[in-house]
Every structure is written in structure tokens, then in C-alpha cells.
Design a protein around this motif. Structure first.
Motif, PDB file in Angstrom:
ATOM      1  N   LEU A 338       0.821  -1.214   0.000  1.00  0.00           N
ATOM      2  CA  LEU A 338       0.000   0.000   0.000  1.00  0.00           C
ATOM      3  C   LEU A 338       0.853   1.261   0.000  1.00  0.00           C
ATOM      4  N   ILE A 339       1.929   1.254   0.765  1.00  0.00           N
ATOM      5  CA  ILE A 339       2.807   2.424   0.795  1.00  0.00           C
ATOM      6  C   ILE A 339       3.405   2.683  -0.587  1.00  0.00           C
ATOM      7  N   ASP A 340       3.872   1.629  -1.240  1.00  0.00           N
ATOM      8  CA  ASP A 340       4.407   1.804  -2.590  1.00  0.00           C
ATOM      9  C   ASP A 340       3.343   2.346  -3.533  1.00  0.00           C
ATOM     10  N   LEU A 341       2.125   1.868  -3.381  1.00  0.00           N
ATOM     11  CA  LEU A 341       1.029   2.312  -4.245  1.00  0.00           C
ATOM     12  C   LEU A 341       0.661   3.767  -3.969  1.00  0.00           C
ATOM     13  N   ILE A 342       0.633   4.165  -2.703  1.00  0.00           N
ATOM     14  CA  ILE A 342       0.346   5.557  -2.353  1.00  0.00           C
ATOM     15  C   ILE A 342       1.403   6.478  -2.944  1.00  0.00           C
ATOM     16  N   LEU A 343       2.665   6.098  -2.806  1.00  0.00           N
ATOM     17  CA  LEU A 343       3.746   6.926  -3.356  1.00  0.00           C
ATOM     18  C   LEU A 343       3.617   7.037  -4.872  1.00  0.00           C
ATOM     19  N   ALA A 344       3.285   5.910  -5.534  1.00  0.00           N
ATOM     20  CA  ALA A 344       3.144   5.938  -6.984  1.00  0.00           C
ATOM     21  C   ALA A 344       1.995   6.843  -7.406  1.00  0.00           C
ATOM     22  N   CYS A 345       0.848   6.737  -6.744  1.00  0.00           N
ATOM     23  CA  CYS A 345      -0.310   7.555  -7.110  1.00  0.00           C
ATOM     24  C   CYS A 345      -0.089   9.028  -6.777  1.00  0.00           C
ATOM     25  N   ALA A 346       0.634   9.295  -5.692  1.00  0.00           N
ATOM     26  CA  ALA A 346       0.893  10.684  -5.299  1.00  0.00           C
ATOM     27  C   ALA A 346       2.051  11.297  -6.064  1.00  0.00           C
ATOM     28  N   GLY A 347       2.741  10.502  -6.863  1.00  0.00           N
ATOM     29  CA  GLY A 347       3.887  11.028  -7.594  1.00  0.00           C
ATOM     30  C   GLY A 347       5.017  11.434  -6.674  1.00  0.00           C
ATOM     31  N   VAL A 348       5.184  10.690  -5.565  1.00  0.00           N
ATOM     32  CA  VAL A 348       6.277  10.979  -4.631  1.00  0.00           C
ATOM     33  C   VAL A 348       7.475  10.116  -5.020  1.00  0.00           C
ATOM     34  N   TRP A 349       8.554  10.776  -5.314  1.00  0.00           N
ATOM     35  CA  TRP A 349       9.809  10.103  -5.693  1.00  0.00           C
ATOM     36  C   TRP A 349      10.863  10.509  -4.690  1.00  0.00           C
ATOM     37  N   THR A 350      11.622   9.553  -4.237  1.00  0.00           N
ATOM     38  CA  THR A 350      12.694   9.867  -3.301  1.00  0.00           C
ATOM     39  C   THR A 350      13.827   8.875  -3.467  1.00  0.00           C
ATOM     40  N   GLU A 351      15.049   9.340  -3.272  1.00  0.00           N
ATOM     41  CA  GLU A 351      16.223   8.474  -3.314  1.00  0.00           C
ATOM     42  C   GLU A 351      17.298   9.077  -2.443  1.00  0.00           C
ATOM     43  N   SER A 352      18.309   8.280  -2.171  1.00  0.00           N
ATOM     44  CA  SER A 352      19.412   8.748  -1.342  1.00  0.00           C
ATOM     45  C   SER A 352      20.698   8.159  -1.894  1.00  0.00           C
ATOM     46  N   TYR A 353      21.705   8.984  -2.045  1.00  0.00           N
ATOM     47  CA  TYR A 353      22.941   8.494  -2.647  1.00  0.00           C
ATOM     48  C   TYR A 353      24.151   9.191  -2.037  1.00  0.00           C
ATOM     49  N   VAL A 354      25.276   8.519  -2.140  1.00  0.00           N
ATOM     50  CA  VAL A 354      26.532   9.080  -1.661  1.00  0.00           C
ATOM     51  C   VAL A 354      27.278   9.685  -2.839  1.00  0.00           C
ATOM     52  N   THR A 355      28.220  10.526  -2.537  1.00  0.00           N
ATOM     53  CA  THR A 355      28.895  11.283  -3.592  1.00  0.00           C
ATOM     54  C   THR A 355      30.203  10.651  -4.040  1.00  0.00           C
ATOM     55  N   THR A 356      30.591   9.519  -3.417  1.00  0.00           N
ATOM     56  CA  THR A 356      31.807   8.813  -3.832  1.00  0.00           C
ATOM     57  C   THR A 356      31.482   7.324  -3.943  1.00  0.00           C
ATOM     58  N   PRO A 357      32.187   6.585  -4.794  1.00  0.00           N
ATOM     59  CA  PRO A 357      31.866   5.161  -4.970  1.00  0.00           C
ATOM     60  C   PRO A 357      32.242   4.298  -3.783  1.00  0.00           C
ATOM     61  N   SER A 358      33.131   4.788  -2.921  1.00  0.00           N
ATOM     62  CA  SER A 358      33.562   3.992  -1.776  1.00  0.00           C
ATOM     63  C   SER A 358      33.862   4.907  -0.596  1.00  0.00           C
ATOM     64  N   VAL A 359      33.724   4.336   0.591  1.00  0.00           N
ATOM     65  CA  VAL A 359      34.009   5.058   1.836  1.00  0.00           C
ATOM     66  C   VAL A 359      34.721   4.083   2.761  1.00  0.00           C
ATOM     67  N   ALA A 360      35.782   4.532   3.402  1.00  0.00           N
ATOM     68  CA  ALA A 360      36.518   3.673   4.334  1.00  0.00           C
ATOM     69  C   ALA A 360      35.728   3.509   5.629  1.00  0.00           C
ATOM     70  N   LEU A 361      35.823   2.341   6.207  1.00  0.00           N
ATOM     71  CA  LEU A 361      35.181   2.069   7.480  1.00  0.00           C
ATOM     72  C   LEU A 361      35.583   3.139   8.501  1.00  0.00           C
ATOM     73  N   GLY A 362      34.586   3.732   9.159  1.00  0.00           N
ATOM     74  CA  GLY A 362      34.841   4.757  10.165  1.00  0.00           C
ATOM     75  C   GLY A 362      34.859   6.167   9.632  1.00  0.00           C
ATOM     76  N   ASP A 363      35.006   6.328   8.314  1.00  0.00           N
ATOM     77  CA  ASP A 363      34.942   7.670   7.739  1.00  0.00           C
ATOM     78  C   ASP A 363      33.490   8.103   7.580  1.00  0.00           C
ATOM     79  N   MET A 364      33.301   9.380   7.317  1.00  0.00           N
ATOM     80  CA  MET A 364      31.953   9.903   7.165  1.00  0.00           C
ATOM     81  C   MET A 364      31.494   9.780   5.715  1.00  0.00           C
TER      82      MET A 364
END
Length: 839
Positions: A338-364
Motif C-alpha cells: 500500500l505504501i508503494d502504491l500511495i507513493l506511486a499515485c501521489a507522484g512521490v519520488w525519493t532516493e538517497s545516494y553518496v557522492t563517492t563510490p567507496s568510503v573507508a570504514l569509520g569515515d563519514m
């Protein structure tokens, strides 16, 4: 509340558990999801490998009948051959895992695995179940059934062996045993702290024809329907799904029109009119579900596909009702839909991404989250970053990094971007490759799944195709004042000038990796060799690199320091290694990086193909030191690439000059300069141009050359005249890597020059002796070796040699492509002999 939260996480087990970039929201998807919300039924398909699944049936069940549909592949296909590259074993299993996930995205099913390792072809279930550890793999199947809760279970293979492969038969045996064990509280009781017993209604065999052995059953069902929402039939969907199995060369033609599937009852009562006979697949199966079906019917009737946002208020109201039902399993499943369907009908799009392909353990991690809505009544509550881990007998531990934008209203069609930082909390090593494992099973957790404390440590891993705890963004929205939680897996996003916007998994890495450049170092004298280590820093680091002392070897220097290496720095550290005791042996050499107060012994490997996401893993920073009594003759080798192997690299390790030959080289160059020409595995299957090159290769032999042809599948050969005289590859093999070997022609040069081959040279082989042996051998060839699996007739077709003109032709079905990269000394000695024609 803690235990409720834990149980909810278990129930969401499956493909939808893993956060993803925004799912599709097109009209066809909306219509499909609306239909699926009104169906409460589930089906689990069980087989052994990637490609064993019936993709047309899966697509029909998932997309036409709208059942929750899953495929449990007991293995990841690690033991097969790779038609598109040279990855083998665990690396091939990683690719095939992603190929299966790509297939499931097309046919709508979910994907599961057990801990069983595909150790190669097995001729019977007795061997398979012993090597797999029968009880552990059965426990995994029971765990999947208890979590997935299928109403019916379907096998691909019978228990009576018609499937031909011991893994196939074993998958049916496991399914049959798990059908009963999942319902028995005395079986695997440690699981019941986290789930409950489950009895499926029936277990069926999906009929097929295996080499003339027909397993069709009396119950028939059409699966060739046309889906107007998809604009294609299930034969077309099936072909698209199956064509993802590219490492196996399973590109499929699209089938259209009616198609029939047959079924035979194994356990439970037989269906009469429908697979789900006797199963309530409506909302009336759950307490509190009254009226939901009627509300869905109204929503479907009133849906304006050009303005789906008009349905959002009704869908939000329905979500509140669904979240109030008592059946936790169906509540979680249908709330997510239902949540996926509500988002689809409401035209809500969201994503999250990092700006580098890799990050060392413990780094931000620098994280960018974006949200856009086409619906006016949407507010952002919070954005957090979640990195899940497990804690014994307790709740999920989540690292939460909140964003202070509570109550912010999203403006229609205006992208909102939020920047966050979160510490990288766990290396993204595939969970089944974290620990060393025996031949038959991967080690999950500490590998003691029958112990309650141990099970708690691995509880979220078993069955899952990927790491469930990969970092993700959790976006909480208020739509019409109803809080909705959306998880999106953190990805690395970039723009490729030719391909456009690309998403790839983000890799959380050790601070510094150490890749020993060669997989093996072969010594045949007391001369030292230089062992080079490619270092790569993923953070600002200082420290040292050393090689662990190994008995019988001298290593210099003791260590090499590095200082102030910036993130992204790459450099090479070199050590000198010398045999010190003169004994023939194989030793493991391990590199150790000291940095930040810790020791690290991990390399990095990236697997890149266009049809699957980038795969990054961190194998042990190890190599093999092989001290072998090895004499070589000749120097220059021509190599014609086949389906992908590492034989050429192994030959370079022992000092050969290897040239990769193209068709132009074969047709136009002077081939007499090569002491031997070798064709890679399955070359005559994957390169149709070898039919054109073959006369030139045989002419090379006739004039004094030495042609060594490695094994080929009997199906799909470019030419039937592989050699100068007739023989025929067939589907015969010896799977016991320790099978006794008889020398049929002990005086033949291939057993004597330049190395004297003895029985000791067949010790330490891995996985198998050989495959696709030959028969109908022309008497002008000499059969050199004879071997067989237990209970079978001796087979002389693993190695044949024939003189032709002034030269020599060799055909071998021995698995040198496995043995040489594994560093088996005797395999090196014998293969060198095949390359060395006495003059």
C-alpha cells in the motif's frame, strides 16, 4: 515493542526487505499493485541452482495470479562454468546471484538462498547431501519456509533422479523434508524464538522432460496468458527473465500464446481445479480484514489512471485499516504494498545516494537525499540513515542520524535536497564470504546454526540474497497526515557521458587494501622471486605492510612502512621471497597491513559487467607459494580464448611467453613460431569462427606444431572435426577429484617429457578430475589415462594424443582451468608436458 519490531523485520524478509531506489510508478505498475493488494496467497518454488527455476510459471504466479512468489535456489551456482568471463567459484556465484535478482525484477518473484555451496557436478544425492551438510541446509530451507509462509511449495525436480544432477535430486529431497519439518515444533526449535511453525497446504512437482525422462503430472494449468497492463504475455516475460543468466549463455527467444504446465502431487492433497484449492486467498483469511476487499474494489473502480492522485485519500484511509489487523505477517506485506502504491499515485519520488563510490570504514559518508511530490498534502517528517546489525536475543541496533526538518511541507513538483553525514559502520563484504568455508557450505555467523546463541547472530542473513543491513536512508513522510516510512538503499550515483545516469552500490572498505598481484607464485628452482603487492588507500593513512613468516621460505624485507598516503593513493610494495628448504610444497603467504592501530589482511576485487550492478568484495590478502619440481621445454605459446579461464596467466607464472591469438593471427601469421597453441575451455562452443580457423590450425600441426585443445561441451560445436581424426565429446565426467588414475600408455611422451608424471601428480586436485570426456576415439589416437567414479566403468576419454604429419594433436577433458589457478603442482607438471613436444 522490541520483540514486535524484530518480528516485523523477520516478516519483511525477502526481496522487498532491501531498500532500493524508487520503484516504478507507471500506470501498469499501479494497476498490478492494486490487484495484488486483494490477494493473500503465497507460493515457494524450490530447486538447486540459478537457471533451474521455471520463469514462466514464476511470472504467471506473481504477475497474473498476484501471489507472493519466491524462488529458493539452494546454491548460488558457484561450481559452473562462466561463458562471459574468467570468474570461477565464489566470484561466479556473486555474478549469478545478481543475475537471479535481475531475473526476479522482471518476473515479479523474490529470491532466496541456503548456505549450500555449488561444489560442482554431483552424480547422486548421497554425495551431495553429505558434502552440503544435510541438516544445516535442511534447517535453512525450514527457516525460509517459516518466514516466507508459502501456502504451496513447488519442486522443479523429482527425488528419483530424473534431473540428472545430484544437486537437483537433493533439492527435491530437501523440499520434501522441509515441508514436514517446518510444521514440526521439535525440528529446529531454536528458530521458534524468532518465528513460528508453518504448514504449507501441498507440495507439488512441476513436470518437465529431463533427457527423455518425463515427469509430467495429471494436473494441468495454462500459463500463457497475455497481461494487458504489461503489454506482453508470460512467455515473453519469462524470456526476458531467463535471458539474465548470461554467464550460462541462456538468452531465450520470446514465446507467445497458450502454454501448459503440469503438476504431480508429492505431499498434501492433490489440487482439482486450482493450485490453491483449499487455500483462502482473500482478506477473509485474516481477522480484521473484513471490508478491505470491498474498499479495494471501490478504489479500482474509481481509479483515474490519468489522475491517480485522486485515489490517494482512499488509499491512505485503507492503509490505516490494514495497519490495524492482527495478522502481523499479512499486515506487514500489505502495508508495504500500500505504501508503494500511495507513493506511486501521489507522484512521490525519493532516493538517497553518496557522492563517492567507496568510503573507508569509520569515515563519514556524504549523503544526499532528494524528495519530490506531485501531491499537495505531503510533509517531510524526518530523514535518518539506518545501518542495521543484530544483537543476540535483542532488538535491531540502528545507527540513526536525524535531519531536523520535521513538518516541512513539500512544494508540488519542487525537488527538495538534504545533505547528511553518517559514519560508515560495516564493511560491505558479502555475508557468506566473511569466513573461510569448507567445500560444501558457506559459513554463516559462526556456523553453528543448531545453537540458539549462534542462530541469533546469523538470523537475518540466512536465506537473503544480499546483505540485509546495507546502509539506507529512512524517509518518514506525512501524506494526508498519515505517517509513511520509506527506505531507500544508499547508492553511488554518477553520470556516464555515453550511458547517462548510473547507479551502483556504494562500497564500505577497509582503510587500506593489499592485493598480491599474482594469485600463485611457482618456483622450480632455488631462485628468489619478487612478490609485488598493490596497495590502495581509501582514507588518509600511515602504517606498514608485511608478509607473515612461512616455514621453508625466506622473506625480505621484514616490513615496508608508508606515511601520509592520501585517500585514493595507489602504490606497490615489493618483497623478495626465496625457497629455503628445497622441498616440493604449497604454502599460503599472507599480507598484513598495520594502520590506525589495527591489522588488516584484505584485498579488494571489483567485478564489472553491464548486465549486473558493480560487485565489490574483499578477499583475503593471500597468495600461494608453489615449490614444484618442474622442467619446461619451449618458450612461446599461442592461446585462443574460449569461454574464459586463467590458464594463460598460470602459464606465464612458470615462464612461458603467452600470446593471445586473434582470428587474423591464426589465418595470416606464421604459426610455426609457437612451440604450442592452446585453445581455451569451450572455445569451439563460443567462437563459431573456429570452423574457419580449423584448417589452418591442423595445417600448423601437420607441419610440426603442437595443438592442445581443452574440453568442449558436445552441444553447439563450431565444427565436428576438432581433431585430425574423429572423436566425439560426450556428457561423461569424473566428479571425484580423488578418483584413481590408471596410466594406459606409460611410455607416452606426455607422461615423461620433460617431467616424469607419477601418481603423486594427481594428488591435491580440486572439485573434479574432468568433464565432457570423449568417446568413439579413432585408433590413430592414444588414450593416455583411465579413471572413473565409484560404481562406473573405467573411462579412457580424459586425454588423447595423436601424431599428425610432423606434429602432435592433444585433446584433454581434464579440468586444468580449475587446477592451475588453484596451484596444484601435478597439474602444472602434466600441462607443461602437453605443451612440450619432443623434437
Amino acid at each position: 515493542m522490541k520483540h514486535l519490531k524484530l518480528l516485523a523485520a523477520i516478516l519483511l524478509f525477502g526481496a522487498n526487505t532491501f531498500a532500493q531506489t524508487a520503484p516504478p510508478s507507471d500506470p501498469g505498475t499501479i494497476l498490478q499493485e492494486l490487484k495484488k493488494l486483494d490477494v493473500l496467497g503465497s507460493v515457494l518454488y524450490v530447486a538447486a541452482h540459478p537457471d533451474d527455476e521455471n520463469t514462466r510459471l514464476l511470472a504467471y504466479l506473481a504477475l497474473e495470479k498476484h501471489y507472493r512468489t519466491g524462488y529458493l535456489a539452494l546454491t548460488r551456482g558457484d561450481g559452473g562454468q562462466n561463458l562471459i568471463g574468467n570468474e570461477q567459484s565464489e566470484l561466479l556465484g556473486l555474478i549469478r546471484t545478481q543475475e537471479l535478482l535481475a531475473a526476479r525484477r522482471m518476473d515479479g518473484a523474490e529470491q532466496f538462498f541456503s548456505r549450500a555451496n555449488d561444489f560442482g557436478f554431483s552424480k547422486g544425492p548421497e554425495e551431495t547431501l553429505k558434502i552440503w551438510d544435510h541438516e544445516k541446509v535442511l534447517g535453512d530451507a525450514v527457516w525460509v519456509i517459516r518466514k516466507f509462509r508459502p501456502d504451496i511449495i513447488i519442486c522443479r525436480f523429482p527425488t528419483t533422479g530424473e534431473g540428472g544432477h545430484g544437486h537437483h535430486t537433493s533439492s527435491a529431497i530437501i523440499a520434501q523434508e522441509a515441508f514436514a519439518a517446518a510444521a514440526d515444533p521439535k525440528r529446529f526449535p531454536e528458530q521458534l524464538k524468532y518465528t513460528q511453525v508453518w504448514q504449507a497446504k501441498r507440495l507439488l512437482l512441476n513436470g518437465a522432460n529431463f533427457g527423455g525422462n518425463n515427469t509430467e503430472g495429471p494436473f494441468r494449468m495454462s500459463t500463457g496468458a497475455y497481461n494487458t497492463a504489461l503489454g506482453k504475455g508470460y512467455g515473453e516475460v519469462s524470456a526476458d527473465s531467463r535471458s539474465n543468466h548470461k554467464t550460462q549463455g541462456f538468452g531465450s527467444a520470446k514465446q507467445r500464446g497458450d502454454a501448459q504446465e503440469t503438476f504431480r502431487i508429492i505431499l498434501g492433497d492433490a489440487p482439482k481445479t486450482d493450485l490453491m484449492d483449499g487455500v483462502n486467498t482473500t482478506w477473509s483469511r485474516v481477522k480484521g480484514g473484513e471490508g478491505i476487499s470491498a474498499e479495494l474494489a471501490t478504489i479500482r473502480k474509481n481509479l483515474d489512471i490519468e489522475h491517480p492522485e485522486k485515489s490517494v485519500p482512499a488509499l491512505v484511509a485503507l492503509l490505516k485499516k490494514v495497519e490495524g489487523i492482527n495478522d502481523l505477517y499479512w499486515r506487514e506485506q500489505k502495508s508495504k504494498g500500500l505504501i508503494d502504491l500511495i507513493l506511486a499515485c501521489a507522484g512521490v519520488w525519493t532516493e538517497s545516494y553518496v557522492t563517492t563510490p567507496s568510503v573507508a570504514l569509520g569515515d563519514m559518508m556524504n549523503i544526499r537525499t532528494q524528495v519530490i511530490s506531485q501531491y499537495p498534502n505531503v510533509k517531510l517528517d524526518t530523514v535518518t540513515i539506518v545501518q542495521g546489525q543484530t544483537k543476540i536475543f535483542d532488538d535491531i541496533i540502528e545507527s540513526l542520524s536525524p535531519l531536523a526538518h520535521k513538518g516541512k511541507t513539500l512544494q508540488v513538483n519542487q525537488v527538495q535536497t538534504f545533505e547528511l553525514k553518517e559514519e560508515a559502520g560495516k564493511i560491505t563484504q558479502p555475508y557468506w564470504l566473511v569466513a573461510p568455508h569448507p567445500i560444501g557450505t558457506y559459513v554463516i555467523g559462526n556456523g553453528q546454526s543448531n545453537n540458539a546463541n549462534a542462530l541469533a547472530g546469523e538470523i537475518f542473513d540466512i536465506g537473503n540474497p544480499e546483505n540485509w543491513e546495507a546502509p539506507r536512508a529512512r524517509i518518514v513522510l506525512a501524506i494526508n497526515n498519515q505517517l509513511i516510512t520509506v527506505d531507500r538503499k544508499l547508492m553511488y550515483k554518477y553520470v556516464d557521458p555515453a550511458k547517462g545516469e548510473i547507479y551502483q552500490p556504494v562500497a564500505i572498505t577497509p582503510p587500506v587494501t593489499a592485493n598480491i598481484i599474482n594469485k600463485d607464485y611457482v618456483f622450480n628452482t632455488q631462485q628468489p622471486q619478487t612478490v609485488q603487492i598493490k596497495m590502495e588507500s581509501f582514507t588518509n593513512a600511515s602504517g606498514s605492510i608485511s608478509l607473515k613468516p612461512v616455514a621453508g621460505w625466506k622473506i625480505s624485507p621484514e616490513r615496508i612502512d608508508f606515511t601520509d598516503k592520501a585517500k585514493g593513493a595507489e602504490w606497490v610494495a615489493s618483497f623478495t621471497v626465496t625457497p629455503s628448504d628445497g622441498k616440493q610444497k604449497v604454502s599460503v603467504l599472507q599480507a598484513v597491513v598495520k594502520t590506525g592501530g589495527k591489522d588488516w589482511s584484505l584485498g579488494i576485487q571489483r567485478i564489472l559487467y553491464d548486465h549486473v550492478p558493480a560487485i565489490t568484495l574483499f578477499p583475503p590478502a593471500e597468495t600461494k607459494l608453489i615449490n614444484v619440481d618442474l622442467k619446461t621445454a619451449g618458450k612461446k605459446i599461442g592461446y585462443i580464448t574460449g569461454a574464459g579461464d586463467l590458464v594463460a596467466e598460470a602459464l606465464m607464472q612458470v615462464g612461458y611467453e603467452v600470446h593471445q591469438l586473434t582470428e587474423a593471427d591464426v589465418m595470416n601469421a606464421d604459426l610455426s613460431v609457437y612451440d604450442a597453441i592452446v585453445t581455451g575451455i569451450r572455445a569451439y562452443n563460443v567462437n563459431p569462427r573456429l570452423a574457419v580457423m580449423q584448417p589452418r590450425l591442423l595445417d600448423y600441426v601437420n607441419k610440426g606444431g603442437n595443438l592442445v585443445v581443452q574440453y568442449n561441451n558436445p552441444n553447439g560445436l563450431a565444427t565436428s572435426n576438432i581433431g585430425p581424426f574423429p572423436f566425439r565429446p560426450v556428457n561423461q565426467r569424473v566428479t571425484d577429484e580423488n578418483a584413481a588414475v590408471t596410466f594406459l600408455d606409460p611410455t607416452n611422451p606426455v607422461l615423461n617429457y620433460p617431467n616424469k608424471i607419477t601418481q603423486a601428480d594427481f594428488e591435491g586436485w580440486i572439485q573434479e578430475r574432468g568433464l565432457y570426456f570423449v568417446n568413439n576415439i579413432d585408433p590413430r589416437y592414444k588414450s593416455i589415462l583411465q579413471m572413473n567414479d565409484a560404481g562406473e566403468q573405467p573411462n579412457p576419454g580424459s586425454l588423447i594424443v595423436g601424431d599428425y604429419g610432423k606434429g602432435r594433436f592433444v585433446y584433454t577433458s581434464l579440468v586444468f582451468f580449475r587446477e592451475l589457478p588453484a596451484g596444484v603442482p601435478g597439474a602444472y607438471r602434466l600441462f607443461v608436458n602437453l605443451l612440450s613436444k619432443p623434437r
